[in-house]
Design an enzyme around this catalytic site. Structure first.
Site, PDB file in Angstrom:
ATOM      1  N   GLU A  53     -10.538  -9.642   2.794  1.00  0.00           N
ATOM      2  CA  GLU A  53      -9.504  -9.816   1.649  1.00  0.00           C
ATOM      3  C   GLU A  53      -8.544 -10.729   1.132  1.00  0.00           C
ATOM      4  O   GLU A  53      -7.850 -10.927   2.558  1.00  0.00           O
ATOM      5  CB  GLU A  53      -9.013  -8.617   2.187  1.00  0.00           C
ATOM      6  CG  GLU A  53      -7.991  -7.628   0.443  1.00  0.00           C
ATOM      7  CD  GLU A  53      -7.863  -5.890   0.898  1.00  0.00           C
ATOM      8  OE1 GLU A  53      -8.770  -5.498   0.284  1.00  0.00           O
ATOM      9  OE2 GLU A  53      -7.449  -6.040   1.397  1.00  0.00           O
ATOM     10  N   LYS A  55      -5.751 -11.395   0.429  1.00  0.00           N
ATOM     11  CA  LYS A  55      -4.039 -10.920  -0.195  1.00  0.00           C
ATOM     12  C   LYS A  55      -3.064 -11.485   0.114  1.00  0.00           C
ATOM     13  O   LYS A  55      -2.432 -10.601   1.518  1.00  0.00           O
ATOM     14  CB  LYS A  55      -4.724  -8.923   1.245  1.00  0.00           C
ATOM     15  CG  LYS A  55      -3.003  -8.132   1.062  1.00  0.00           C
ATOM     16  CD  LYS A  55      -3.946  -6.509   2.116  1.00  0.00           C
ATOM     17  CE  LYS A  55      -2.396  -5.702   1.700  1.00  0.00           C
ATOM     18  NZ  LYS A  55      -3.117  -4.556   2.990  1.00  0.00           N
ATOM     19  N   LYS A 115     -10.644  -5.425  -6.446  1.00  0.00           N
ATOM     20  CA  LYS A 115      -9.666  -4.954  -5.744  1.00  0.00           C
ATOM     21  C   LYS A 115      -7.919  -4.418  -6.773  1.00  0.00           C
ATOM     22  O   LYS A 115      -7.526  -5.069  -6.365  1.00  0.00           O
ATOM     23  CB  LYS A 115      -9.009  -4.819  -3.836  1.00  0.00           C
ATOM     24  CG  LYS A 115      -8.929  -3.040  -3.028  1.00  0.00           C
ATOM     25  CD  LYS A 115      -9.137  -3.547  -1.995  1.00  0.00           C
ATOM     26  CE  LYS A 115      -8.503  -2.423  -1.151  1.00  0.00           C
ATOM     27  NZ  LYS A 115      -7.817  -2.985   0.225  1.00  0.00           N
ATOM     28  N   GLU A 164     -13.296   4.672  -3.045  1.00  0.00           N
ATOM     29  CA  GLU A 164     -12.177   5.423  -1.754  1.00  0.00           C
ATOM     30  C   GLU A 164     -12.004   6.576  -1.638  1.00  0.00           C
ATOM     31  O   GLU A 164     -11.278   7.279  -2.797  1.00  0.00           O
ATOM     32  CB  GLU A 164     -10.900   3.647  -1.965  1.00  0.00           C
ATOM     33  CG  GLU A 164     -10.390   4.363  -0.598  1.00  0.00           C
ATOM     34  CD  GLU A 164      -8.758   3.265  -0.907  1.00  0.00           C
ATOM     35  OE1 GLU A 164      -9.798   1.983  -1.166  1.00  0.00           O
ATOM     36  OE2 GLU A 164      -7.939   3.411  -1.210  1.00  0.00           O
ATOM     37  N   ASN A 185      -9.635   5.626   3.999  1.00  0.00           N
ATOM     38  CA  ASN A 185      -8.823   4.711   3.398  1.00  0.00           C
ATOM     39  C   ASN A 185      -7.662   5.135   4.775  1.00  0.00           C
ATOM     40  O   ASN A 185      -7.051   6.674   4.149  1.00  0.00           O
ATOM     41  CB  ASN A 185      -8.020   4.057   2.412  1.00  0.00           C
ATOM     42  CG  ASN A 185      -7.476   3.423   2.789  1.00  0.00           C
ATOM     43  OD1 ASN A 185      -6.561   2.878   4.292  1.00  0.00           O
ATOM     44  ND2 ASN A 185      -6.351   2.408   1.904  1.00  0.00           N
ATOM     45  N   GLU A 215     -11.139   1.663   6.027  1.00  0.00           N
ATOM     46  CA  GLU A 215     -10.381   0.453   5.486  1.00  0.00           C
ATOM     47  C   GLU A 215      -8.778   1.123   6.167  1.00  0.00           C
ATOM     48  O   GLU A 215      -8.343   2.462   6.620  1.00  0.00           O
ATOM     49  CB  GLU A 215     -10.092   0.930   4.167  1.00  0.00           C
ATOM     50  CG  GLU A 215     -10.950   0.606   3.458  1.00  0.00           C
ATOM     51  CD  GLU A 215     -11.416   1.672   1.640  1.00  0.00           C
ATOM     52  OE1 GLU A 215     -10.493   1.212   1.126  1.00  0.00           O
ATOM     53  OE2 GLU A 215     -12.354   1.714   0.988  1.00  0.00           O
ATOM     54  N   SER A 216      -8.164  -0.331   6.195  1.00  0.00           N
ATOM     55  CA  SER A 216      -6.784  -0.222   6.958  1.00  0.00           C
ATOM     56  C   SER A 216      -6.504   0.006   8.485  1.00  0.00           C
ATOM     57  O   SER A 216      -7.474   0.577   8.948  1.00  0.00           O
ATOM     58  CB  SER A 216      -5.687   0.622   5.907  1.00  0.00           C
ATOM     59  OG  SER A 216      -5.465   0.255   4.549  1.00  0.00           O
TER      60      SER A 216
END
Length: 256
Positions: A53, A55, A115, A164, A185, A215-216
């Site tokens: 990503e 970010k 995103k 998601e 997530n 995710e995360s």
């Protein structure tokens, strides 16, 4: 927080629409070369795959990295073995833009994900017009009718939706609209708290044939291994890559 982020994203889209009307964006979207097959790129394999990503910031962590050249960062991600690139295009709290996505799309050959906090067709068309191959749809932000209609539009444009989720109910809702790429997530988008065990609790609800994305809560290779052991086909990584050497970090993550 999620409601605030969605409202801001929709407001910003309405502003863009004043200078770039729906018809113009739709025409640009339809004129793009066909989207890359993201499902093929992210399909289950012997080793975990990474969505890397671009970010700059987040509401929970503030500024993470300046990223003056998102295209160069994306090229390093591709060189390091990422199977797809995620680009934050939300401008208020994540400091991203559609221009970032356009630059990344022009620089890499792997699929690119927009995103953002998507809530209307105009934003989906913007994504395709900018060259996105994937679009994030957050179940918690959308009623079921809107989720289904946006998923249909994404498919009609030849893209793939990363749908998601944050709960068993949301996984079921994602599957009900035919999601083929389901993310779990670990970050609660209302409280921003992390629960790294959430993916493992929900993975079995996602049937074979649907790509599972964690995710995360990814800081180390051990975190990637944790998700892989719980059944993740793909892990989405942002902060760990923009705050460390991206190629070295990807090499470590992909070795699990």
């Amino acid at each position: 927080m999620l409601s605030e982020l969605l409202a801001g994203a929709l407001s910003d889209a309405a502003e863009r629409r004043l200078t770039r009307p729906f018809a113009a964006v739709e025409s640009a979207a339809l004129d793009r070369a066909p989207a890359i097959d993201a499902l093929h790129a992210l399909s289950p394999a012997d080793r975990v795959k990474i969505i890397a990503e671009v970010k700059r910031a987040s509401p929970s962590r503030g500024t993470l990295a300046e990223i003056s050249d998102p295209a160069a960062l994306a090229v390093s991600y591709e060189f390091g073995g990422a199977s797809a690139i995620s680009v934050l295009t939300e401008g208020r709290r994540f400091l991203g833009s559609l221009a970032d996505l356009e630059q990344v799309r022009a620089a890499v050959s792997v699929p690119v994900l927009r995103k953002d906090f998507i809530g209307e067709p105009y934003q989906v068309l913007e994504a395709r017009a900018a060259g996105a191959d994937l679009v994030l749809l957050i179940v918690a932000a959308l009623d079921q009718a809107t989720l289904g209609s946006l998923q249909t539009l994404v498919r009609e444009l030849g893209m793939t939706a990363l749908v998601e989720t944050h709960s068993a109910e949301e996984v079921d809702r994602a599957l009900d609209v035919g999601a083929s790429l389901v993310g779990v997530n670990a970050r609660n988008l209302s409280t921003f708290e992390l629960d790294q065990e959430l993916f493992g609790r929900l993975a079995d609800r996602i049937p074979s044939g649907v790509v599972r994305v964690a995710e995360s809560a990814v800081k180390t290779a051990a975190d990637v291994a944790h998700y892989r052991a719980a059944g993740a086909d793909v892990v989405l990584v942002g902060e760990a890559l923009v705050t460390n050497d991206p190629i070295l970090t990807l090499t470590e993550f992909l070795a699990v």
